[in-house]
Design a protein around this motif. Structure first.
Motif, short mmCIF file in Angstrom:
data_model
loop_
_atom_site.label_atom_id
_atom_site.label_comp_id
_atom_site.label_asym_id
_atom_site.label_seq_id
_atom_site.Cartn_x
_atom_site.Cartn_y
_atom_site.Cartn_z
N UNK B 218 0.84 -1.20 0.00
CA UNK B 218 0.00 0.00 0.00
C UNK B 218 0.88 1.25 0.00
N UNK B 219 1.87 1.29 0.91
CA UNK B 219 2.75 2.45 1.00
C UNK B 219 3.52 2.63 -0.31
N UNK B 220 3.96 1.53 -0.89
CA UNK B 220 4.69 1.58 -2.15
C UNK B 220 3.82 2.19 -3.25
N UNK B 284 0.70 -0.89 -11.98
CA UNK B 284 0.10 -2.19 -12.30
C UNK B 284 1.17 -3.28 -12.32
N UNK B 285 2.34 -2.94 -12.90
CA UNK B 285 3.44 -3.92 -12.92
C UNK B 285 3.81 -4.29 -11.49
N UNK B 286 3.95 -3.26 -10.69
CA UNK B 286 4.36 -3.47 -9.30
C UNK B 286 3.33 -4.34 -8.57
N UNK B 291 1.84 -9.81 -6.50
CA UNK B 291 0.79 -10.81 -6.37
C UNK B 291 -0.53 -10.28 -5.85
N UNK B 292 -0.76 -8.98 -5.98
CA UNK B 292 -1.99 -8.42 -5.43
C UNK B 292 -3.22 -8.79 -6.26
#
Lengths: 444, 298
Positions: B218-220, B284-286, B291-292
């Motif tokens: 989330x923070x990322x 989106x890549x992140x 694995x979200x």
């Protein structure tokens, strides 16, 4: 039944709440506002006025009193809002173009003016109110804010650029500023000043084009060609910046905090006597009297040094055009008032008295009782009388054009090019070629 | 009739989500579509807009200042990620430790800067990092015999000031996120690990870090977005949108310069669309990598 009441109550309270929100957010523009009364009666029309120079409000206050006394049936109250330079121009641009929220009267700086003239200007033409003053004021100052024969802004001053010398530092170094005629003389004097006092003779400006402009004007050149197309990598420009760079390399001039003399940081530097000279338009006088009080009685005004003897020793720098927006409450009243407040003889005298600007009605320049009034704060502050210098150079004041390309040229030079040259020592021709490419790219 | 409508089990959910959907459509979808359309037009406020095809985008691809802005934003984002994720996590763990001294004081002291307005903070940092001898940082450097540095005129030094401002301001906020994440980790895990003989470091890497993953992601995510969308910090630090050599220019700053300062709204819209694309792609890549998007395991 109870439920219905509850729902109705909720709906009602929501409406009241929302209505409250709407009211409180209207008519709020950040910046400092104050309403000038100027002795106006109950029936006076309230006009709003935006500016980025606090001092301009003081001038309008004086003129408002005179206007209200002379026009009892057309009295005005002026709601003045002072905002920072960028903020004010950005807000004004949006307000004027969308037709919502613009003031009745506004000040637009010369460098930003072309943006407001783009396409179909949303400003009122002022030809009819300027007409009576034609011949009394400098025509080129009216042309400066014109498009297709329509005048859209009324100028405040000529902005004759001069040299401001700190005589105290020069005396310590044994330099007489009166003997400085060419930039070569200036360089010699500067080397002497640096050797004797360790102080710099002048500034190498990175965030303004005053110096580049004055050196171009001396060579009868400009940032744009006759068609208004940008030309910043001309031989004249290279010559100008090469000369300045040479001064920097010899410790005659040096970059200053803030990037140019007309910034808060620079006022501090000048006030502490770290730099002996500023080359600025005459309106810089008001900065001395307001922000550099320690230098009172030490600053002398003189014509600019020239590249070669015989070149013109000044140019009109900067300026503000006062405009009336198309959405003004009472267009004719606003137009009549600003013409009176900026073009009348009385206004021009007050512009000198209050603001210390060189008025565009040049007959004021010859009124000794006005220009040499011993009680005037500017006369008191400076070593010599500003108008003695102005009258000496009055035929030598060149102009730098303001075209639709000017804001972009200014932006590229002041953010990138001048910094590259004076801070990083980038090759001058290369820096100017890059600037030309960038400007052309942005104007595509 | 109305009563039936309001009490209907089928309709009610729609009624309840309607405000959100409306807000989403009015303030997100509509502006997005409209700026997408604008990015293919020459739009000058007050004048008639006209269609110019992909001209704005081709111009953008040849615009070195735009790329400078993209680079600045990307570097700023990376630096804030490198600093503002591990350090707040570490501090959160330290403060969460029961044997820590004056925990409440540190919590509020770290959070305090977030309450300060960016405008005030930016102005103060501008003065601190001023180029004169007397400005705070230079006078401290002077004690060690270092010559005054023109912080806000150089690329690296300018970014030091910018990242210092971001760190000072956001450290506490991110710490708070991690603190709340830590509260969700049951103490039993740590007890069990201690009994099994795990060291403090092992407990941190094997229990704390993995279980904080949702918080970290989330923070990322918000940090990536905030880093790319940064604008006011730079504007306050350089006292305007025009920093020397554009060292502090960000993508949003460039959008503002083109749209508001130069009244070229079509071009600004193109800048905005590109910013959206960059942010979406990175985020989106992140999220996919972390694995979200996978279904939660039962």
């Amino acid at each position: 039944m109870k439920n219905k009441w509850f729902i109705s109550l909720m709906v009602l309270s929501m409406i009241v709440f929302l209505a409250g929100c709407g009211k409180s957010s209207s008519n709020s523009s950040s910046g400092e506002s104050s309403v000038l009364n100027g002795g106006a009666g109950e029936k006076a029309t309230e006009l709003s006025y935006w500016t980025f120079v606090e001092l301009h409000g003081q001038h309008f206050e004086k003129m408002l009193e005179k206007w209200n006394a002379a026009n009892p049936d057309r009295q005005i109250k002026l709601n003045v809002t002072v905002m920072p330079y960028d903020d004010m121009h950005n807000k004004l641009s949006i307000a004027v173009q969308t037709g919502v929220g613009a003031p009745d009267i506004a000040d637009i700086e010369l460098g930003k003016f072309p943006d407001f003239l783009a396409g179909d200007p949303q400003l009122e033409p002022l030809n009819d109110v300027a007409e009576p003053y034609k011949g009394t004021v400098v025509q080129s100052q009216l042309d400066l804010y014109s498009k297709n024969g329509n005048i859209y802004g009324l100028s405040t001053h000529v902005g004759a650029t001069v040299a401001f010398y700190n005589t105290e530092i020069l005396e310590q170094a044994g330099v007489d500023y009166k003997t400085i005629v060419t930039w070569e003389d200036f360089k010699k004097a500067g080397i002497q000043v640096y050797e004797k006092t360790g102080k710099y003779m002048g500034t190498a400006d990175t965030s303004a084009t005053w110096q580049a402009s004055l050196l171009l004007a001396q060579q009868n050149s400009d940032f744009t060609d006759a068609d208004g197309k940008p030309q910043v990598n001309t031989p004249e420009m290279v010559r100008a910046l090469t000369m300045l760079k040479d001064l920097q390399d010899n410790n005659v001039i040096s970059t200053i905090a803030g990037g140019q003399p007309d910034t808060e940081e620079a006022y501090g530097e000048f006030n502490s006597g770290n730099y002996a000279t500023a080359f600025m338009p005459l309106w810089q006088m008001s900065r001395y009297t307001n922000y550099m009080k320690d230098l009172s009685g030490k600053i002398a005004i003189a014509p600019l040094p020239v590249l070669e003897k015989g070149m013109h020793r000044s140019y009109g720098g900067g300026g503000t055009g006062t405009v009336v927006t198309k959405t003004a409450k009472d267009v004719q009243l606003a137009k009549d008032f600003i013409a009176y407040a900026k073009l009348s003889l009385d206004a021009n005298i007050e512009i000198w008295n209050t603001l210390g600007f060189d008025p565009i009605n040049m007959s004021v320049w010859d009124m000794k009782e006005v220009t040499h009034n011993p009680d005037n704060q500017f006369v008191k502050y400076f070593v010599n009388n500003p108008f003695d210098v102005l009258n000496e150079i009055r035929e030598e004041i060149n102009l730098i054009r303001s075209t639709s390309a000017s804001p972009t040229i200014n932006n590229v030079l002041c953010t990138v090019t001048l910094n590259e040259i004076f801070e990083d020592g980038k090759d001058i021709q290369k820096a100017l070629d890059d600037a030309q490419t960038q400007i052309e790219q942005e104007l595509k | 009739m109305i009563k039936n409508f309001l009490y209907s089990q089928k309709v009610a959910p729609y009624v309840f989500v309607l405000p959100f959907v409306l807000v989403f459509i009015i303030f997100w979808v509509y502006p997005l579509l409209s700026s997408f359309g604008m990015s293919f037009q020459k739009v000058t406020l007050g004048q008639e807009a006209h269609f110019i095809g992909a001209d704005n985008y081709t111009k953008l691809m040849g615009d070195t200042i735009f790329f400078k802005a993209v680079r600045n934003s990307a570097v700023y984002m990376l630096l804030t990620l490198v600093i503002l994720i591990p350090f707040p996590m570490l501090f959160a763990v330290l403060i969460n430790n029961k044997s820590m001294w004056a925990r409440e004081f540190f919590k509020s002291a770290f959070f305090f800067p977030a309450l300060t307005s960016v405008v005030v903070a930016g102005t103060i940092f501008r003065l601190m990092f001023g180029e004169m001898e007397g400005s705070l940082i230079n006078s401290i450097l002077g004690v060690f015999g270092v010559e005054p540095v023109k912080f806000l005129k150089g690329q690296t030094t300018g970014f030091i000031a910018l990242v210092a401002l971001a760190t000072w301001r956001w450290m506490g906020v991110n710490m708070l996120y991690f603190l709340s994440g830590l509260k969700n980790i049951p103490d039993d895990y740590y007890e069990a690990a201690s009994i099994d003989g795990a060291s403090a470091f092992q407990r941190f890497t094997r229990i704390t870090v993995p279980l904080l993953k949702p918080t970290t992601i989330y923070v990322l995510t918000i940090s990536i977005y905030a880093g790319l969308a940064m604008f006011i910090e730079s504007m306050m630090l350089w006292n305007g949108n025009n920093s020397p050599k554009n060292i502090g220019l960000t993508i949003v700053g460039y959008l503002y310069r083109q749209g508001i300062e130069k009244n070229n709204l079509g071009y600004a819209a193109a800048v905005g669309i590109v910013l959206l694309l960059i942010t979406m792609v990175i985020n989106l890549t992140q999220l996919a990598f972390s694995g979200m998007f996978k279904k939660e395991e039962d």
